[in-house]
Design a protein around this motif. Structure first.
Motif, PDB file in Angstrom:
ATOM      1  N   VAL A 209      -8.513  -3.668   7.999  1.00 32.75           N
ATOM      2  CA  VAL A 209      -7.125  -3.367   7.659  1.00 32.75           C
ATOM      3  C   VAL A 209      -7.088  -2.106   6.804  1.00 32.75           C
ATOM      4  CG1 VAL A 209      -6.349  -5.760   7.755  1.00 32.75           C
ATOM      5  CG2 VAL A 209      -7.224  -4.840   5.603  1.00 32.75           C
ATOM      6  N   LYS A 210      -5.940  -1.442   6.787  1.00 31.54           N
ATOM      7  CA  LYS A 210      -5.738  -0.294   5.912  1.00 31.54           C
ATOM      8  C   LYS A 210      -5.191  -0.788   4.577  1.00 31.54           C
ATOM      9  CE  LYS A 210      -4.830   3.055   9.602  1.00 31.54           C
ATOM     10  NZ  LYS A 210      -3.862   4.039  10.155  1.00 31.54           N
ATOM     11  N   MET A 211      -5.603  -0.144   3.506  1.00 29.85           N
ATOM     12  CA  MET A 211      -5.161  -0.542   2.181  1.00 29.85           C
ATOM     13  C   MET A 211      -3.809   0.115   1.891  1.00 29.85           C
ATOM     14  SD  MET A 211      -5.429  -2.488  -0.193  1.00 29.85           S
ATOM     15  CE  MET A 211      -6.875  -3.225   0.549  1.00 29.85           C
ATOM     16  N   VAL A 212      -2.763  -0.557   2.374  1.00 26.39           N
ATOM     17  CA  VAL A 212      -1.396  -0.063   2.199  1.00 26.39           C
ATOM     18  C   VAL A 212      -0.540  -1.209   1.670  1.00 26.39           C
ATOM     19  CG1 VAL A 212      -1.569   1.711   3.988  1.00 26.39           C
ATOM     20  CG2 VAL A 212      -0.889  -0.616   4.619  1.00 26.39           C
ATOM     21  N   GLU A 213       0.726  -0.900   1.346  1.00 26.91           N
ATOM     22  CA  GLU A 213       1.631  -1.885   0.772  1.00 26.91           C
ATOM     23  C   GLU A 213       1.803  -3.100   1.691  1.00 26.91           C
ATOM     24  OE1 GLU A 213       3.108  -1.947  -2.108  1.00 26.91           O
ATOM     25  OE2 GLU A 213       2.709   0.066  -2.895  1.00 26.91           O
ATOM     26  N   GLU A 214       1.899  -2.852   3.002  1.00 24.23           N
ATOM     27  CA  GLU A 214       2.112  -3.951   3.938  1.00 24.23           C
ATOM     28  C   GLU A 214       0.958  -4.937   3.903  1.00 24.23           C
ATOM     29  OE1 GLU A 214       2.484  -0.825   4.541  1.00 24.23           O
ATOM     30  OE2 GLU A 214       4.579  -0.548   5.101  1.00 24.23           O
ATOM     31  N   THR A 215      -0.261  -4.440   3.735  1.00 22.79           N
ATOM     32  CA  THR A 215      -1.416  -5.327   3.664  1.00 22.79           C
ATOM     33  C   THR A 215      -1.334  -6.218   2.431  1.00 22.79           C
ATOM     34  OG1 THR A 215      -2.811  -3.712   4.805  1.00 22.79           O
ATOM     35  CG2 THR A 215      -3.936  -5.421   3.529  1.00 22.79           C
ATOM     36  N   LYS A 283     -10.595   1.835  -7.187  1.00 23.23           N
ATOM     37  CA  LYS A 283      -9.583   2.650  -7.860  1.00 23.23           C
ATOM     38  C   LYS A 283      -8.315   2.701  -7.018  1.00 23.23           C
ATOM     39  CE  LYS A 283      -8.844   7.226  -9.898  1.00 23.23           C
ATOM     40  NZ  LYS A 283      -9.453   8.562 -10.154  1.00 23.23           N
ATOM     41  N   ARG A 284      -8.473   2.858  -5.712  1.00 23.53           N
ATOM     42  CA  ARG A 284      -7.333   2.879  -4.806  1.00 23.53           C
ATOM     43  C   ARG A 284      -6.600   1.536  -4.841  1.00 23.53           C
ATOM     44  NH1 ARG A 284      -2.992   4.812  -2.172  1.00 23.53           N
ATOM     45  NH2 ARG A 284      -2.778   3.953  -0.077  1.00 23.53           N
ATOM     46  N   LEU A 285      -7.347   0.427  -4.865  1.00 26.36           N
ATOM     47  CA  LEU A 285      -6.726  -0.893  -4.909  1.00 26.36           C
ATOM     48  C   LEU A 285      -5.979  -1.096  -6.225  1.00 26.36           C
ATOM     49  CD1 LEU A 285      -6.223  -3.691  -3.731  1.00 26.36           C
ATOM     50  CD2 LEU A 285      -8.460  -4.405  -4.605  1.00 26.36           C
ATOM     51  N   ARG A 286      -6.559  -0.648  -7.324  1.00 27.55           N
ATOM     52  CA  ARG A 286      -5.895  -0.791  -8.621  1.00 27.55           C
ATOM     53  C   ARG A 286      -4.569  -0.032  -8.635  1.00 27.55           C
ATOM     54  NH1 ARG A 286     -10.741   0.809 -10.953  1.00 27.55           N
ATOM     55  NH2 ARG A 286      -9.687   2.462 -12.163  1.00 27.55           N
ATOM     56  N   ALA A 287      -4.557   1.141  -8.013  1.00 23.50           N
ATOM     57  CA  ALA A 287      -3.330   1.942  -7.979  1.00 23.50           C
ATOM     58  C   ALA A 287      -2.238   1.235  -7.179  1.00 23.50           C
ATOM     59  CB  ALA A 287      -3.624   3.316  -7.382  1.00 23.50           C
ATOM     60  N   LEU A 288      -2.595   0.612  -6.070  1.00 25.18           N
ATOM     61  CA  LEU A 288      -1.613  -0.090  -5.249  1.00 25.18           C
ATOM     62  C   LEU A 288      -1.117  -1.361  -5.920  1.00 25.18           C
ATOM     63  CD1 LEU A 288      -3.198   0.312  -1.701  1.00 25.18           C
ATOM     64  CD2 LEU A 288      -1.070   1.330  -2.485  1.00 25.18           C
ATOM     65  N   LEU A 289      -1.999  -2.007  -6.696  1.00 27.51           N
ATOM     66  CA  LEU A 289      -1.630  -3.266  -7.343  1.00 27.51           C
ATOM     67  C   LEU A 289      -0.851  -3.072  -8.633  1.00 27.51           C
ATOM     68  CD1 LEU A 289      -4.890  -5.384  -6.909  1.00 27.51           C
ATOM     69  CD2 LEU A 289      -2.684  -5.800  -5.824  1.00 27.51           C
ATOM     70  N   ASP A 290      -0.762  -1.852  -9.088  1.00 30.05           N
ATOM     71  CA  ASP A 290      -0.078  -1.585 -10.350  1.00 30.05           C
ATOM     72  C   ASP A 290       1.382  -2.057 -10.251  1.00 30.05           C
ATOM     73  OD1 ASP A 290       0.217  -0.694 -12.944  1.00 30.05           O
ATOM     74  OD2 ASP A 290       0.836   1.316 -12.337  1.00 30.05           O
ATOM     75  N   SER A 330      -5.702  -9.851 -12.632  1.00 30.02           N
ATOM     76  CA  SER A 330      -5.072  -8.686 -13.250  1.00 30.02           C
ATOM     77  C   SER A 330      -5.732  -7.429 -12.695  1.00 30.02           C
ATOM     78  CB  SER A 330      -5.237  -8.746 -14.774  1.00 30.02           C
ATOM     79  OG  SER A 330      -4.939  -7.499 -15.374  1.00 30.02           O
ATOM     80  N   VAL A 331      -4.969  -6.339 -12.681  1.00 33.94           N
ATOM     81  CA  VAL A 331      -5.514  -5.061 -12.230  1.00 33.94           C
ATOM     82  C   VAL A 331      -6.726  -4.667 -13.066  1.00 33.94           C
ATOM     83  CG1 VAL A 331      -5.020  -2.606 -11.956  1.00 33.94           C
ATOM     84  CG2 VAL A 331      -3.293  -4.286 -11.343  1.00 33.94           C
ATOM     85  N   ASP A 332      -6.697  -5.010 -14.332  1.00 39.81           N
ATOM     86  CA  ASP A 332      -7.805  -4.643 -15.222  1.00 39.81           C
ATOM     87  C   ASP A 332      -9.114  -5.326 -14.829  1.00 39.81           C
ATOM     88  OD1 ASP A 332      -6.088  -3.044 -16.638  1.00 39.81           O
ATOM     89  OD2 ASP A 332      -5.685  -4.539 -18.205  1.00 39.81           O
ATOM     90  N   ASP A 333      -9.034  -6.431 -14.080  1.00 43.12           N
ATOM     91  CA  ASP A 333     -10.257  -7.133 -13.655  1.00 43.12           C
ATOM     92  C   ASP A 333     -11.141  -6.256 -12.783  1.00 43.12           C
ATOM     93  OD1 ASP A 333      -9.464  -9.381 -15.002  1.00 43.12           O
ATOM     94  OD2 ASP A 333      -8.624 -10.386 -13.230  1.00 43.12           O
ATOM     95  N   LEU A 334     -10.578  -5.228 -12.171  1.00 42.19           N
ATOM     96  CA  LEU A 334     -11.324  -4.400 -11.217  1.00 42.19           C
ATOM     97  C   LEU A 334     -11.897  -3.136 -11.840  1.00 42.19           C
ATOM     98  CD1 LEU A 334      -8.911  -4.654  -8.142  1.00 42.19           C
ATOM     99  CD2 LEU A 334     -10.896  -6.082  -8.681  1.00 42.19           C
ATOM    100  N   LYS A 335     -11.676  -2.912 -13.124  1.00 38.83           N
ATOM    101  CA  LYS A 335     -12.204  -1.713 -13.770  1.00 38.83           C
ATOM    102  C   LYS A 335     -13.734  -1.771 -13.878  1.00 38.83           C
ATOM    103  CE  LYS A 335      -8.132  -0.525 -16.547  1.00 38.83           C
ATOM    104  NZ  LYS A 335      -7.616  -0.334 -17.928  1.00 38.83           N
ATOM    105  N   PRO A 336     -14.401  -0.613 -13.842  1.00 40.90           N
ATOM    106  CA  PRO A 336     -15.873  -0.599 -13.932  1.00 40.90           C
ATOM    107  C   PRO A 336     -16.421  -1.210 -15.220  1.00 40.90           C
ATOM    108  CG  PRO A 336     -15.051   1.501 -13.137  1.00 40.90           C
ATOM    109  CD  PRO A 336     -13.853   0.723 -13.565  1.00 40.90           C
ATOM    110  N   THR A 337     -15.613  -1.280 -16.264  1.00 38.81           N
ATOM    111  CA  THR A 337     -16.077  -1.839 -17.540  1.00 38.81           C
ATOM    112  C   THR A 337     -15.635  -3.283 -17.729  1.00 38.81           C
ATOM    113  OG1 THR A 337     -14.095  -0.948 -18.629  1.00 38.81           O
ATOM    114  CG2 THR A 337     -16.109   0.406 -18.655  1.00 38.81           C
ATOM    115  N   SER A 338     -15.046  -3.887 -16.688  1.00 37.34           N
ATOM    116  CA  SER A 338     -14.487  -5.228 -16.822  1.00 37.34           C
ATOM    117  C   SER A 338     -15.588  -6.272 -16.976  1.00 37.34           C
ATOM    118  CB  SER A 338     -13.634  -5.566 -15.599  1.00 37.34           C
ATOM    119  OG  SER A 338     -13.270  -6.928 -15.599  1.00 37.34           O
TER     120      SER A 338
END
Length: 692
Positions: A209-215, A283-290, A330-338
């Motif tokens: 799937v493409k990582m877009v809003e519809e997904t 990073k792309r997923l975090r931006a979409l989930l914001d 949470s979006v923060d769960d996906l950060k590299p320092t999480s």
């Protein structure tokens, strides 16, 4: 020497094992722990002297000492259960073939590919297990626990609650020469009402799937009950690419599984050569989930694909699949320092042709002929199901009959339900195709007369017979055999035609395969079989002298069926399926034709098979297109040529033995009878026609 008094305090079987260990030349000391709870287990520590190279002095570079202390924890039920070996607490845990265990517990070597207690029982007692330990320590000292002959050891991930189910070949098939990643929508069963909550996640490597809003809008629970939900989530596959010099990134260091947090997951991806691509996708997923509110923790699967120096144990690929689950809240769960928790997940292959082929034959990439089957009764369905379970189902199955209730006594298919299948009879071919689909294979079933299909090129194309490289006839129909034998295939590309049937009250199995270009064809081969029976009284008596018992099912002139149990029918069916597989895989068939005869003995278990090769027939045609023509077996033309050579320049006589096929409009000659001393004119004329 071990203390006798210590031995007397032990259960008899354990004392016997300790005496055997004490006598081994590499065991230089034994200590039996005094245990108040001796009723549960007995700890026996062995001091084992290893034969390390002299340059290692007291310890190898990999941390293995010249004298190692290894503890065997014997359960009091020994030898019903095997002792558990464990190494010293500070033994280097980066070695492969170490059992995963709780933090702080001593490392345990994995000594046997299978059951240790079975090894002890059948392979030389406790000393067999000791020898495995000595080999393990020697290989650990030389860093040879991973080697190309045995295969690269998977990162151990035992005793896991979460499972990722997906076709490993499709997941590995995503990997390209350059690094990359692919998003997937996964199907999730989340179960939280148990002592150990778990996820079951279906991961299809070929559905991206493409990582877009519809997904993102499609994710989350679809059905919810108390402490359980099912629905959709995300999966991400990540793989390494190339080094600056153009060579593939290879992870050649074995690492124990230590990932417990998102930060550690990023670190492991970096070690596998795919850290940057993982960070970019996250990073792309975090931006979409914001801005999204995640009401129910979403299990996001991350599969790191590591490229090893050589193929993994039991696999034909060096790509190792390591799945993890992030409970995204949470979006923060996906950060590299999480420090969000990462759950280790096990991978289980889904049902696929790759799995079925690897389990049945070893190498899934082996080249087999595509094939179709005519007739899908008890015998045909069982042969085809054997092949389907091997990942080699037929493309097309053709049978004009429907399933009657009594067919389920022997047919490979099972009814959908007792009531429905008694009222609404379904197609035999259609039911088999439905069952083949459950084995991840596409078979198309057609309820149509096979003779009609064979006579029309358009129908042969539509039903994929023209694309089939081989055809199997299991109908036992003499009409279909003749039609199949004399079908004119487009562009002269005749398939290899096989026939399988049972004769003589299911005591005789028959299998044939045509030669190249259908010469000899199925009709020729059956004629050869009957010719063979002329010289085999026992076979002729079985085939021709018995009629199968019949049972009446319902009312009507066509409601008869042979009495034979499923077990009896299956006894000869498995060899027939093996012969079919041998043809399709090219293992045992050359350009000439062949027929096989199987005989089931009186005990209903023993059987004997024999094979007969048949060389191509000589075809003699007349000048007119529709004229009767002749097909002569090699033994016949050889005898005629020999007779001409013996009496050059003069006519000779004799009798030709064979049959006439009305459907093929052809004489099939399989033998000769020598002429009497006085040759009459009819015999002369017959031989003259054949010679001409």
């Amino acid at each position: 020497m071990v203390n006798t008094e210590d031995l007397l305090a032990l259960p008899v079987a354990i004392a016997r094992a300790v005496r055997s260990l004490d006598k081994h030349p590499q065991v230089v000391g034994i200590d039996i722990a005094s245990r108040a709870d001796v009723e549960s287990s007995v700890d026996v520590t062995l001091q084992i002297r290893l034969e390390l190279p002299s340059r290692f002095r007291g310890e190898s570079p990999s941390g293995v000492r010249r004298v190692e202390a290894v503890k065997f924890s014997f359960p009091v039920s020994y030898p019903l259960y095997a002792p558990r070996p464990s190494l010293r607490d500070d033994f280097d845990r980066s070695h492969p073939h170490l059992q995963p265990n709780a933090s702080g517990a001593p490392p345990e070597p994995c000594l046997v590919f299978g059951s240790p207690r079975e090894l002890i029982q059948s392979g030389g007692g406790i000393l067999a297990l000791l020898q495995q330990l000595l080999d393990w320590l020697d290989r650990a000292a030389m860093l040879e626990l991973n080697d190309p002959d045995h295969g690269w050891e998977f990162v151990r991930r035992d005793h896991l609650n979460d499972l990722i189910v997906g076709d490993a070949s499709k997941i590995r098939g995503l990997v390209k020469r350059t690094s990359g990643a692919a998003w997937h929508r996964t199907w999730v069963l989340a179960q939280f009402g148990q002592t150990d909550p778990y996820y079951r996640i279906s991961f299809k490597g070929d559905e991206q799937v493409k990582m877009v809003e519809e997904t993102l809008a499609s994710l989350g629970p679809r059905t919810e009950k108390d402490e359980e939900w099912t629905g959709f989530s995300l999966g991400l596959s990540v793989w390494p690419g190339k080094n600056p010099d153009g060579t593939a990134v290879v992870s050649d260091q074995y690492l124990p599984e230590t990932v417990r947090s998102v930060q550690e997951l990023y670190e492991r991806a970096q070690l596998y050569g795919c850290g940057k691509i993982l960070a970019a996708r996250m990073k792309r997923l975090r931006a979409l989930l914001d801005g999204y509110v995640i009401k129910t923790a979403l299990p996001v699967t991350v599969i790191l694909i590591a490229r090893r120096p050589f193929n993994l144990v039991g696999q034909t690929s060096p790509l190792e699949i390591s799945p993890y689950v992030i409970e995204l809240q949470s979006v923060d769960d996906l950060k590299p320092t999480s420090d969000a928790v990462v759950r280790l997940a096990g991978h289980r292959d889904s049902i696929s042709t790759d799995v079925l082929r690897r389990t049945s034959h070893g190498d899934p990439s082996d080249s087999w002929l595509s094939w179709s089957m005519l007739g899908c009764g008890s015998l045909g369905s069982k042969i085809a199901m054997h092949l389907a379970r091997s990942g080699r189902a037929p493309m097309t199955v053709i049978d004009n009959d429907i399933m009657d209730p009594h067919n389920y006594a022997r047919h490979s298919c099972l009814p959908y339900s007792v009531d429905l299948d008694s009222m609404f009879y379904s197609s035999k071919a259609g039911e088999f195709a439905h069952d083949a689909s459950k084995l991840a294979q596409e078979t198309v079933g057609f309820r149509i007369d096979a003779n009609t299909v064979l006579r029309t090129e358009k129908l042969r194309r539509k039903l994929k017979l023209e694309k089939s490289k081989a055809l199997l006839n299991t109908t036992a129909s003499s009409v279909l055999r003749e039609t199949l034998s004399f079908t004119g295939w487009s562009k002269g590309k005749a398939p290899r035609v096989m026939e399988a049937c049972l004769m003589g009250d299911s005591d005789i199995g028959y299998f044939s395969v045509s030669g190249q270009g259908c010469n000899p064809n199925s009709s020729d081969l059956m004629t050869e079989f009957y010719h063979h029976m002329r010289r085999d009284d026992a076979l002729r008596s079985k085939v021709m002298g018995q009629s199968a018992d019949e049972i009446v099912i319902g009312q009507g002139c066509s409601s008869l069926s042979m009495i034979a149990s499923d077990a009896r029918l299956s006894t000869l069916t498995a060899p027939l399926a093996t012969l079919t597989g041998n043809v399709l895989s090219g293992k045992s068939v050359n350009e000439i034709g062949q027929f096989n005869i199987g005989r089931l003995h009186a005990d209903g278990i023993s059987q004997r098979w024999e094979s007969h090769s048949v060389e191509p027939y000589t075809v003699v045609k007349g000048s007119a297109n529709n004229a009767v023509y002749t097909r002569l077996a090699r033994r016949v033309t050889t005898e005629i040529d020999a007779e001409i050579k013996r009496k050059p320049g003069s006519e000779t006589g004799g009798v030709l033995v064979g049959r006439f096929s009305a459907i093929g409009n052809v004489f099939q000659v399989v033998d000769t009878i020598a002429a009497p001393p006085i040759v009459n004119s009819q015999q002369r004329n017959l031989c003259w026609v054949l010679r001409g």
